[in-house]
Design an enzyme around this catalytic site. Structure first.
Site, PDB file in Angstrom:
ATOM      1  N   TYR A  45       0.869  -1.253   0.067  1.00  0.00           N
ATOM      2  CA  TYR A  45      -0.165   0.110   0.062  1.00  0.00           C
ATOM      3  C   TYR A  45       0.966   1.448  -0.146  1.00  0.00           C
ATOM      4  CZ  TYR A  45      -4.967  -0.501   0.503  1.00  0.00           C
ATOM      5  OH  TYR A  45      -6.330  -0.551   0.049  1.00  0.00           O
ATOM      6  N   GLU A  47      -0.726   4.885  -0.638  1.00  0.00           N
ATOM      7  CA  GLU A  47      -1.311   6.016  -0.783  1.00  0.00           C
ATOM      8  C   GLU A  47      -0.527   7.277  -0.579  1.00  0.00           C
ATOM      9  OE1 GLU A  47      -5.130   6.023   1.527  1.00  0.00           O
ATOM     10  OE2 GLU A  47      -5.442   3.904   0.354  1.00  0.00           O
ATOM     11  N   ASP A 219      -5.746  14.270 -24.956  1.00  0.00           N
ATOM     12  CA  ASP A 219      -6.125  12.922 -24.472  1.00  0.00           C
ATOM     13  C   ASP A 219      -5.320  12.107 -25.670  1.00  0.00           C
ATOM     14  OD1 ASP A 219      -6.561  10.382 -24.146  1.00  0.00           O
ATOM     15  OD2 ASP A 219      -8.844  10.548 -23.617  1.00  0.00           O
ATOM     16  N   THR A 246      -3.452   6.386 -22.005  1.00  0.00           N
ATOM     17  CA  THR A 246      -3.354   5.071 -21.420  1.00  0.00           C
ATOM     18  C   THR A 246      -1.881   4.687 -21.617  1.00  0.00           C
ATOM     19  OG1 THR A 246      -3.885   4.226 -23.352  1.00  0.00           O
ATOM     20  CG2 THR A 246      -5.663   4.482 -21.684  1.00  0.00           C
ATOM     21  N   LYS A 249      -1.213   1.396 -25.041  1.00  0.00           N
ATOM     22  CA  LYS A 249      -1.725   1.292 -26.523  1.00  0.00           C
ATOM     23  C   LYS A 249      -0.293   1.287 -27.282  1.00  0.00           C
ATOM     24  CE  LYS A 249      -6.126   2.854 -26.156  1.00  0.00           C
ATOM     25  NZ  LYS A 249      -6.520   3.573 -24.846  1.00  0.00           N
ATOM     26  N   ARG A 255      -1.360  -2.277 -18.761  1.00  0.00           N
ATOM     27  CA  ARG A 255      -2.835  -1.324 -18.905  1.00  0.00           C
ATOM     28  C   ARG A 255      -2.745  -0.380 -17.812  1.00  0.00           C
ATOM     29  NH1 ARG A 255      -5.262  -4.303 -22.482  1.00  0.00           N
ATOM     30  NH2 ARG A 255      -6.941  -2.605 -22.546  1.00  0.00           N
TER      31      ARG A 255
END
Ligand code: DSN
Length: 460
Positions: A45, A47, A219, A246, A249, A255
């Site tokens: 974790y 954060e 984008d 992203t 691609k 991903r």
């Protein structure tokens, strides 16, 4: 007992090896990217953020003394961040180098999350965002009515012209009439190179008219790898403030999502004034705690590896070959009677008007091509009457097959198979009837498989 999930993964490996991936938004990652993503970093974790000051460099050489003195305090809510901080820092530094950005947030879980965070960073509910409309080729997260974005913000869509290019006059008239807070250039089915400079000038005009700053956002999910490889202009070099993408691609990473920005980089702890110069900090706060919890550090590690790969000279060659292959594929298809949206392509993506070319719709063609091991997706054309459920086109692209080593000569073979399958669809007329052509489809399937096996998928 072995979980059936692993059998299904093996089966998917076979599908990927024996078929050819033509979906323009997919790719094959390297063994190193896969290894980082499947690592024990998934146990952690973290954060918050690593220190915003540079603590490493591209080669992963660390100044341990500097780290000991300066890395603390970081901005995490959990202990044990020694390694994770360095990994995330590497991902950030590499992304900034790749895309000429002042800041990168590598935590978005997806492109949709990245876009959500940018809207949240800059807009209030009800504010107007001007983006390409979905029927013109824009993305769902750019205000399609079924999405959260459309419920929170007032999206106004601009269109494309007959050549498939952005209708800049429409964009300008809406920018000057609608008082947008964000002007967004981005898309999912668009094969031209946007005129970023022109959009930047339109933004300046609109900002002057309305007397407030307007965020210029790109984008670039589809073409990020082409930008990284230097074969597509980078919006951040033309006055854009923010670029989302992203990472899986053309960029060929795991991903995930990524946000790059221009502006002041500082601690995310203190809320800055809402000014464009503060956009990096506003974005950090909008990602965490604004719209996400714990970052996926195994994915961030894989992003760091992929960005490292994209910085190598070999990636430039890869990006060049993607574009060459797409152009040659488009020419071969046209020579065989395929009508292409925009009369060809300037990037990695080809949009075929199958309805006008052969009289059937995109769904039957997608299914028939799947039966021979060629995977692409049925796609609506701009302002398609068939909509998303009976689209008139198919969308295909060259990023994945170029990773496998395909070059111009394989494009002619590919186009030939696509024509043979189109001829079968003309006769079959319906998806149900395709079964009657099993023998013909199997013959093509065997040829596809034979070629596919000559070009191995990395990491399989
Ligand atoms: N779903 C992606 C595509 O295929 O274009 C966009 O997010």
């Amino acid at each position: 007992m072995k979980d059936v999930v692993f059998d299904l993964i093996e089966s998917e490996k076979t599908r990927q090896k024996e078929g050819l991936e033509l979906i323009p938004s997919e790719n094959y990652v390297s063994a190193e990217v896969l290894k980082a993503m499947g690592s024990i970093l998934t146990n952690k974790y973290s954060e918050g953020y690593p220190s915003f000051e540079g603590i490493g460099n591209i080669d992963g050489e660390w100044d341990e003394k500097k780290i000991a003195e300066e890395i603390l305090p970081n901005y995490r809510y959990y202990g044990g961040q020694k390694n994770v901080d360095r990994i995330e820092r590497l991902a950030i530094d590499r992304a900034c180098r790749l895309f000429h950005a002042d800041h990168a947030n590598v935590q978005p879980h997806s492109g949709a999350q990245a876009n959500t965070a940018v809207y949240f960073a800059w807009c209030e509910p009800g504010d107007t965002i001007l983006g390409m409309s979905l029927p013109a080729g824009g993305h769902l997260t750019h205000g399609a009515p079924v999405t959260l974005s459309a419920h929170v913000y007032n999206f106004v869509g601009y269109g494309v012209d007959e050549d498939g290019d952005i209708d800049y006059e429409d964009l300008e008239s809406k920018a000057l009439a609608e008082d947008p807070k964000i002007i967004l250039v981005g898309y999912s089915a668009f094969m031209k190179v946007p005129d970023f400079k022109r959009v930047s000038e339109i933004r300046d005009k609109a900002a002057k008219k309305f007397g407030h700053e307007i965020l210029l956002m790109a984008d670039m999910a589809h073409v990020a790898g082409l930008i990284a490889g230097g074969v597509h202009p980078n919006p951040l070099d033309y006055g854009f403030d923010v670029m989302t993408t992203t990472t899986h691609k053309t960029l060929r990473g795991p991903r995930g999502g990524l946000i790059m920005s221009r502006g002041n980089v500082a601690s995310p702890l203190k809320k800055p004034e809402k000014k464009l110069e503060n956009i990096p900090i506003l974005i950090d706060r909008a990602v965490f705690p604004g719209s996400q919890g714990g970052p996926l550090e195994h994915v961030i590690a894989a992003k760091a590896v992929a960005f490292g790969e994209a910085l190598l000279p070999s990636f430039k060659k890869y990006a060049e070959q993607i574009v060459k292959n797409a152009k040659v594929l488009a020419e071969n298809l046209q020579a065989l009677g395929f009508i292409l949206q925009g009369n060809g392509t300037e990037n990695h993506l080809v949009l075929v008007d199958v309805k006008n070319s052969f009289g059937f719709d995109g769904k039957i063609y997608e299914k028939a091509l799947d039966m021979v091991g060629l995977t692409l997706n049925a796609n609506a054309l701009p302002y398609d009457k068939g909509g998303a459920f009976k689209p008139s086109g198919v969308r295909l692209g060259t990023p994945a097959i170029t990773t496998r080593g395909f070059s111009e000569k394989e494009m002619a073979v590919l186009a030939g198979w696509m024509k043979q399958v189109a001829d079968i669809c003309v006769e079959a007329k319906t998806e149900e009837n395709l079964a009657k052509f099993e023998k013909d489809l199997t013959k093509i399937r065997e040829e596809v498989m034979a070629l596919a096996l000559k070009f191995p998928v990395p990491a399989i």
